[in-house]
Motif scaffolding. Sequence first.
Motif, PDB file in Angstrom:
ATOM      1  N   GLU A  66       0.825  -1.208   0.000  1.00  0.00           N
ATOM      2  CA  GLU A  66       0.000   0.000   0.000  1.00  0.00           C
ATOM      3  C   GLU A  66       0.861   1.261   0.000  1.00  0.00           C
ATOM      4  O   GLU A  66       0.569   2.229  -0.694  1.00  0.00           O
ATOM      5  CB  GLU A  66      -0.958  -0.001   1.191  1.00  0.00           C
ATOM      6  N   VAL A  67       1.932   1.254   0.782  1.00  0.00           N
ATOM      7  CA  VAL A  67       2.818   2.424   0.862  1.00  0.00           C
ATOM      8  C   VAL A  67       3.567   2.625  -0.448  1.00  0.00           C
ATOM      9  O   VAL A  67       3.661   3.744  -0.952  1.00  0.00           O
ATOM     10  CB  VAL A  67       3.805   2.302   2.043  1.00  0.00           C
ATOM     11  N   THR A  68       4.093   1.542  -1.022  1.00  0.00           N
ATOM     12  CA  THR A  68       4.846   1.703  -2.275  1.00  0.00           C
ATOM     13  C   THR A  68       3.936   2.177  -3.399  1.00  0.00           C
ATOM     14  O   THR A  68       4.395   2.851  -4.312  1.00  0.00           O
ATOM     15  CB  THR A  68       5.588   0.412  -2.689  1.00  0.00           C
ATOM     16  N   ASN A  69       2.650   1.873  -3.311  1.00  0.00           N
ATOM     17  CA  ASN A  69       1.710   2.408  -4.291  1.00  0.00           C
ATOM     18  C   ASN A  69       1.625   3.931  -4.163  1.00  0.00           C
ATOM     19  O   ASN A  69       1.586   4.644  -5.158  1.00  0.00           O
ATOM     20  CB  ASN A  69       0.337   1.752  -4.124  1.00  0.00           C
ATOM     21  N   ILE A  70       1.624   4.431  -2.934  1.00  0.00           N
ATOM     22  CA  ILE A  70       1.583   5.881  -2.701  1.00  0.00           C
ATOM     23  C   ILE A  70       2.916   6.524  -3.083  1.00  0.00           C
ATOM     24  O   ILE A  70       2.957   7.609  -3.649  1.00  0.00           O
ATOM     25  CB  ILE A  70       1.237   6.179  -1.218  1.00  0.00           C
ATOM     26  N   LEU A  71       4.013   5.831  -2.790  1.00  0.00           N
ATOM     27  CA  LEU A  71       5.354   6.388  -3.013  1.00  0.00           C
ATOM     28  C   LEU A  71       5.991   5.904  -4.320  1.00  0.00           C
ATOM     29  O   LEU A  71       7.213   5.936  -4.464  1.00  0.00           O
ATOM     30  CB  LEU A  71       6.278   5.998  -1.850  1.00  0.00           C
ATOM     31  N   ARG A  72       5.176   5.491  -5.279  1.00  0.00           N
ATOM     32  CA  ARG A  72       5.727   4.882  -6.494  1.00  0.00           C
ATOM     33  C   ARG A  72       6.660   5.804  -7.277  1.00  0.00           C
ATOM     34  O   ARG A  72       7.498   5.332  -8.024  1.00  0.00           O
ATOM     35  CB  ARG A  72       4.611   4.336  -7.378  1.00  0.00           C
ATOM     36  N   TRP A  97      14.398   6.186  -3.014  1.00  0.00           N
ATOM     37  CA  TRP A  97      15.150   6.324  -1.778  1.00  0.00           C
ATOM     38  C   TRP A  97      16.187   5.222  -1.680  1.00  0.00           C
ATOM     39  O   TRP A  97      16.081   4.199  -2.338  1.00  0.00           O
ATOM     40  CB  TRP A  97      14.213   6.312  -0.572  1.00  0.00           C
ATOM     41  N   THR A  98      17.181   5.467  -0.830  1.00  0.00           N
ATOM     42  CA  THR A  98      18.233   4.469  -0.650  1.00  0.00           C
ATOM     43  C   THR A  98      18.165   3.812   0.724  1.00  0.00           C
ATOM     44  O   THR A  98      18.607   2.692   0.889  1.00  0.00           O
ATOM     45  CB  THR A  98      19.636   5.092  -0.833  1.00  0.00           C
ATOM     46  N   ASP A  99      17.618   4.533   1.724  1.00  0.00           N
ATOM     47  CA  ASP A  99      17.496   3.962   3.066  1.00  0.00           C
ATOM     48  C   ASP A  99      16.361   4.644   3.813  1.00  0.00           C
ATOM     49  O   ASP A  99      15.759   5.597   3.328  1.00  0.00           O
ATOM     50  CB  ASP A  99      18.812   4.077   3.835  1.00  0.00           C
ATOM     51  N   GLN A 138       2.621  12.890   3.433  1.00  0.00           N
ATOM     52  CA  GLN A 138       2.327  12.547   4.832  1.00  0.00           C
ATOM     53  C   GLN A 138       0.835  12.286   5.014  1.00  0.00           C
ATOM     54  O   GLN A 138       0.448  11.301   5.633  1.00  0.00           O
ATOM     55  CB  GLN A 138       2.739  13.680   5.765  1.00  0.00           C
ATOM     56  N   GLN A 139       0.006  13.176   4.458  1.00  0.00           N
ATOM     57  CA  GLN A 139      -1.444  13.028   4.603  1.00  0.00           C
ATOM     58  C   GLN A 139      -1.941  11.741   3.943  1.00  0.00           C
ATOM     59  O   GLN A 139      -2.782  11.040   4.497  1.00  0.00           O
ATOM     60  CB  GLN A 139      -2.178  14.251   4.024  1.00  0.00           C
ATOM     61  N   GLN A 140      -1.394  11.431   2.746  1.00  0.00           N
ATOM     62  CA  GLN A 140      -1.796  10.206   2.057  1.00  0.00           C
ATOM     63  C   GLN A 140      -1.407   8.973   2.860  1.00  0.00           C
ATOM     64  O   GLN A 140      -2.189   8.027   2.994  1.00  0.00           O
ATOM     65  CB  GLN A 140      -1.154  10.140   0.665  1.00  0.00           C
ATOM     66  N   LEU A 169      12.438  12.647   3.069  1.00  0.00           N
ATOM     67  CA  LEU A 169      11.669  13.039   1.879  1.00  0.00           C
ATOM     68  C   LEU A 169      10.182  13.168   2.198  1.00  0.00           C
ATOM     69  O   LEU A 169       9.531  14.136   1.804  1.00  0.00           O
ATOM     70  CB  LEU A 169      11.866  12.017   0.750  1.00  0.00           C
ATOM     71  N   VAL A 170       9.658  12.207   2.934  1.00  0.00           N
ATOM     72  CA  VAL A 170       8.228  12.229   3.244  1.00  0.00           C
ATOM     73  C   VAL A 170       7.906  13.324   4.259  1.00  0.00           C
ATOM     74  O   VAL A 170       6.904  14.019   4.131  1.00  0.00           O
ATOM     75  CB  VAL A 170       7.752  10.841   3.741  1.00  0.00           C
TER      76      VAL A 170
END
Length: 155
Positions: free
Chosen positions: A105-111, A115-117, A132-134, A124-125
């Motif tokens: 679910e998170v990687t869908n939002i952050l597609r 990031w490296t770590d 953040q809201q999403q 970034l977020v």
Amino acid sequence: TESEMRPEGHWRVRMPVMVEDIMKLLCSISEQRKMKAAVKHSGKGALVTGAVAFVGGLVGGPPGLAVGGAVGGLLGAWMTSGQFKPIPQILMELPPCEKEKLFDEVTNILRHVEWTDAVQLTALVMANEVLQQQLLAMLVGYVTKELQAEVRYDD
């Protein structure tokens, strides 16, 4: 998606690390907002409510049933309240299959975010209110739907 961009072997090596990065990010966000959750023990509360109402009915007839129902309801509500745990603690205690659900679910939002770590991802977020809201909306939805828990913010 992220998995399509990586060669299959590389994805499997990175997956556990990436899942932990996402868990750390969600912990940081929920910790910053002081989010807690309580799994509802509605069955236990309903059982107590019913039992006390039943005893009240046996002892006092219809008026006893009403009093027993009210007292049982209060007792049941009291028993199931106040059992809030910090969401970061809940997230870290999730079994791997649930962490992977959240990861998806998170990687869908952050597609579109690279990031490296966990430190870089969190920075970034935290700098992006929309992300953040999403993520918070997704997290609250997950906790209330999948874990059947109530979310609370302590200020």
